[in-house]
Write a protein that holds these residues in place. Structure first.
Motif, PDB file in Angstrom:
ATOM      1  N   VAL A  97       1.044  -1.123  -0.220  1.00 25.94           N
ATOM      2  CA  VAL A  97      -0.341   0.001  -0.035  1.00 25.94           C
ATOM      3  C   VAL A  97       0.900   1.020   0.282  1.00 25.94           C
ATOM      4  CG1 VAL A  97      -1.724   1.442   1.024  1.00 25.94           C
ATOM      5  CG2 VAL A  97      -2.007  -1.193   1.149  1.00 25.94           C
ATOM      6  N   ASN A  98       0.399   2.383  -1.049  1.00 29.44           N
ATOM      7  CA  ASN A  98       0.893   3.675  -1.100  1.00 29.44           C
ATOM      8  C   ASN A  98       1.111   4.093   1.006  1.00 29.44           C
ATOM      9  OD1 ASN A  98       0.592   6.698  -1.163  1.00 29.44           O
ATOM     10  ND2 ASN A  98       2.265   6.226  -2.706  1.00 29.44           N
ATOM     11  N   THR A  99       2.057   5.060   1.230  1.00 35.12           N
ATOM     12  CA  THR A  99       1.552   5.833   2.804  1.00 35.12           C
ATOM     13  C   THR A  99       1.921   6.522   2.314  1.00 35.12           C
ATOM     14  OG1 THR A  99       3.970   4.822   3.414  1.00 35.12           O
ATOM     15  CG2 THR A  99       2.111   3.614   3.898  1.00 35.12           C
ATOM     16  N   CYS A 100       1.510   7.696   3.173  1.00 35.41           N
ATOM     17  CA  CYS A 100       1.792   9.217   3.371  1.00 35.41           C
ATOM     18  C   CYS A 100       1.300   9.831   4.690  1.00 35.41           C
ATOM     19  CB  CYS A 100      -0.136  10.058   1.900  1.00 35.41           C
ATOM     20  SG  CYS A 100       0.176  11.680   1.790  1.00 35.41           S
ATOM     21  N   ILE A 101       2.212  10.980   4.695  1.00 35.99           N
ATOM     22  CA  ILE A 101       1.653  11.367   6.610  1.00 35.99           C
ATOM     23  C   ILE A 101       1.217  12.849   6.566  1.00 35.99           C
ATOM     24  CG2 ILE A 101       2.759  11.834   8.871  1.00 35.99           C
ATOM     25  CD1 ILE A 101       4.563   9.268   7.667  1.00 35.99           C
ATOM     26  N   ASP A 102       0.120  13.135   6.153  1.00 34.47           N
ATOM     27  CA  ASP A 102      -0.182  14.863   6.191  1.00 34.47           C
ATOM     28  C   ASP A 102       0.404  15.015   7.790  1.00 34.47           C
ATOM     29  OD1 ASP A 102      -1.248  17.148   6.453  1.00 34.47           O
ATOM     30  OD2 ASP A 102      -3.673  16.033   6.465  1.00 34.47           O
ATOM     31  N   THR A 103       1.073  16.512   8.029  1.00 35.23           N
ATOM     32  CA  THR A 103       2.133  16.598   9.247  1.00 35.23           C
ATOM     33  C   THR A 103       2.620  17.961   9.357  1.00 35.23           C
ATOM     34  OG1 THR A 103       3.785  16.649  10.891  1.00 35.23           O
ATOM     35  CG2 THR A 103       4.338  15.942   8.459  1.00 35.23           C
ATOM     36  N   SER A 104       2.115  18.581  10.585  1.00 34.69           N
ATOM     37  CA  SER A 104       2.731  19.770  10.728  1.00 34.69           C
ATOM     38  C   SER A 104       4.498  20.132  10.875  1.00 34.69           C
ATOM     39  CB  SER A 104       2.127  20.978  11.273  1.00 34.69           C
ATOM     40  OG  SER A 104       2.799  20.113  12.939  1.00 34.69           O
ATOM     41  N   GLY A 105       5.097  18.729  11.382  1.00 34.23           N
ATOM     42  CA  GLY A 105       6.574  18.891  11.641  1.00 34.23           C
ATOM     43  C   GLY A 105       6.841  19.620  13.086  1.00 34.23           C
ATOM     44  N   ALA A 106       5.625  19.322  13.705  1.00 31.27           N
ATOM     45  CA  ALA A 106       5.622  20.050  14.746  1.00 31.27           C
ATOM     46  C   ALA A 106       6.882  19.627  16.042  1.00 31.27           C
ATOM     47  CB  ALA A 106       4.518  20.493  15.778  1.00 31.27           C
ATOM     48  N   PRO A 107       6.208  17.511  15.622  1.00 35.77           N
ATOM     49  CA  PRO A 107       6.729  17.322  16.989  1.00 35.77           C
ATOM     50  C   PRO A 107       8.269  16.950  17.126  1.00 35.77           C
ATOM     51  CG  PRO A 107       4.653  16.088  16.383  1.00 35.77           C
ATOM     52  CD  PRO A 107       5.201  17.038  15.753  1.00 35.77           C
ATOM     53  N   PHE A 108       8.871  17.637  15.279  1.00 32.11           N
ATOM     54  CA  PHE A 108      10.559  17.068  15.329  1.00 32.11           C
ATOM     55  C   PHE A 108      11.526  17.348  16.045  1.00 32.11           C
ATOM     56  CE2 PHE A 108      14.228  17.152  12.506  1.00 32.11           C
ATOM     57  CZ  PHE A 108      13.954  16.285  12.093  1.00 32.11           C
ATOM     58  N   THR A 109      12.292  16.385  16.361  1.00 36.52           N
ATOM     59  CA  THR A 109      14.181  16.528  16.750  1.00 36.52           C
ATOM     60  C   THR A 109      15.352  15.922  16.180  1.00 36.52           C
ATOM     61  OG1 THR A 109      14.878  16.908  18.597  1.00 36.52           O
ATOM     62  CG2 THR A 109      13.236  15.326  18.778  1.00 36.52           C
ATOM     63  N   ARG A 110      16.312  16.179  16.363  1.00 39.82           N
ATOM     64  CA  ARG A 110      16.969  15.310  16.293  1.00 39.82           C
ATOM     65  C   ARG A 110      17.911  14.910  16.991  1.00 39.82           C
ATOM     66  NH1 ARG A 110      19.632  16.243  10.230  1.00 39.82           N
ATOM     67  NH2 ARG A 110      18.643  17.146   9.470  1.00 39.82           N
ATOM     68  N   GLU A 111      17.176  15.101  17.968  1.00 41.85           N
ATOM     69  CA  GLU A 111      17.123  14.413  19.280  1.00 41.85           C
ATOM     70  C   GLU A 111      16.700  12.751  19.181  1.00 41.85           C
ATOM     71  OE1 GLU A 111      15.744  17.095  23.057  1.00 41.85           O
ATOM     72  OE2 GLU A 111      17.734  18.399  22.310  1.00 41.85           O
ATOM     73  N   GLN A 112      17.046  12.218  20.426  1.00 41.90           N
ATOM     74  CA  GLN A 112      17.344  10.784  20.000  1.00 41.90           C
ATOM     75  C   GLN A 112      15.917  10.505  21.654  1.00 41.90           C
ATOM     76  OE1 GLN A 112      17.112   8.895  18.189  1.00 41.90           O
ATOM     77  NE2 GLN A 112      18.824   9.098  16.813  1.00 41.90           N
ATOM     78  N   PRO A 113      15.041   9.467  22.020  1.00 41.95           N
ATOM     79  CA  PRO A 113      14.757   8.593  20.953  1.00 41.95           C
ATOM     80  C   PRO A 113      14.256   9.343  19.418  1.00 41.95           C
ATOM     81  CG  PRO A 113      12.982   8.174  22.379  1.00 41.95           C
ATOM     82  CD  PRO A 113      13.887   9.481  22.423  1.00 41.95           C
TER      83      PRO A 113
END
Length: 239
Positions: A97-113
């Motif tokens: 199945v083709n998968t797509c995410i509709d996001t604002s990106g607000a939670p993004f961080t390069r920190e782990q995890p």
């Protein structure tokens, strides 16, 4: 695995290519003044649903997707439920199945995890629809309650790994409908190497009744949707 689900839509036509099964997750860290789904903000308000249950429900509609369609996960903010999303998309990719995410990106961080999980999720994601709410850092905070530096960083990362994206920009009179801001947005988008489409979404008031039902004050009261002239102007700059 279980996730908090707000609702589903069987035959979406505006959230990615082709006809799509849309899964709206609950929970969002932003408080956008123009949000038309404030009923998705609180994760705990969603219905706990198992991965397999959603996969089976979506696949019942597969005959209608054609060669371009598939599944889009929206919200709320999908990236708030990374573990669930990874499990869900793994299952969908097993089914081709083709998968797509509709996001604002607000939670993004390069920190782990978070970052390692995001990298894992990208292995099973074909496309992202990413909102740029506002290009100006201070205006972004005033409009959404959150900064935008990490969101722009996510877009740069997605460009680096050549992950296809569609950029969406909500045109809000008195906020983002400003030629200076539109030019700055265009300049940023032009630095990315993975943008397949740019969409201008005119601000509307169709969700105001939800604010009222939740007892929330709608702070953009009185602001009308942009004129066709301003919409075309934004498209001429951004698209």
């Amino acid at each position: 695995m279980e996730g908090y689900i707000h609702s589903t839509e069987s035959f979406g036509s505006v959230d990615g290519p082709g006809v799509r099964f849309i899964i709206f997750l609950s929970g969002c860290p932003m408080r956008c003044r123009f949000c038309h789904n404030p009923d998705t903000w609180n994760m705990a308000d969603g219905e706990r649903t198992e991965t397999e249950q959603l996969v089976k429900k979506a696949l019942r509609c597969r005959a209608y997707w054609g060669s371009d369609g598939g599944v889009t996960v929206s919200g709320g903010e999908p990236l708030m439920q990374l573990d669930f999303l990874i499990d869900l998309f793994k299952r969908f990719k097993e089914e081709g199945v083709n998968t797509c995410i509709d996001t604002s990106g607000a939670p993004f961080t390069r920190e782990q995890p978070f970052f390692s999980k995001f990298e894992e999720l990208m292995k099973y994601t074909d496309l992202l629809l990413v909102d740029i709410k506002h290009i100006d850092p201070q205006k972004h905070i005033e409009l959404t309650g959150r900064p935008n530096d990490n969101i722009l960083d996510m877009l740069r990362y997605l460009s680096d790994i050549k992950k296809p994206i569609w950029i969406r920009h909500v045109l809000v009179p008195e906020w983002s409908d400003n030629d200076e801001y539109l030019m700055r947005t265009h300049e940023f988008i032009s630095t990315l190497e993975n943008v397949e489409r740019v969409e201008v979404l005119p601000y509307h008031t169709l969700g105001v009744h939800k604010w009222e039902a939740l007892g929330l004050e709608y702070s953009l009261d009185g602001i009308k949707p942009p004129s066709e002239e301003r919409i075309e102007n934004a498209k001429s700059i951004l698209v």
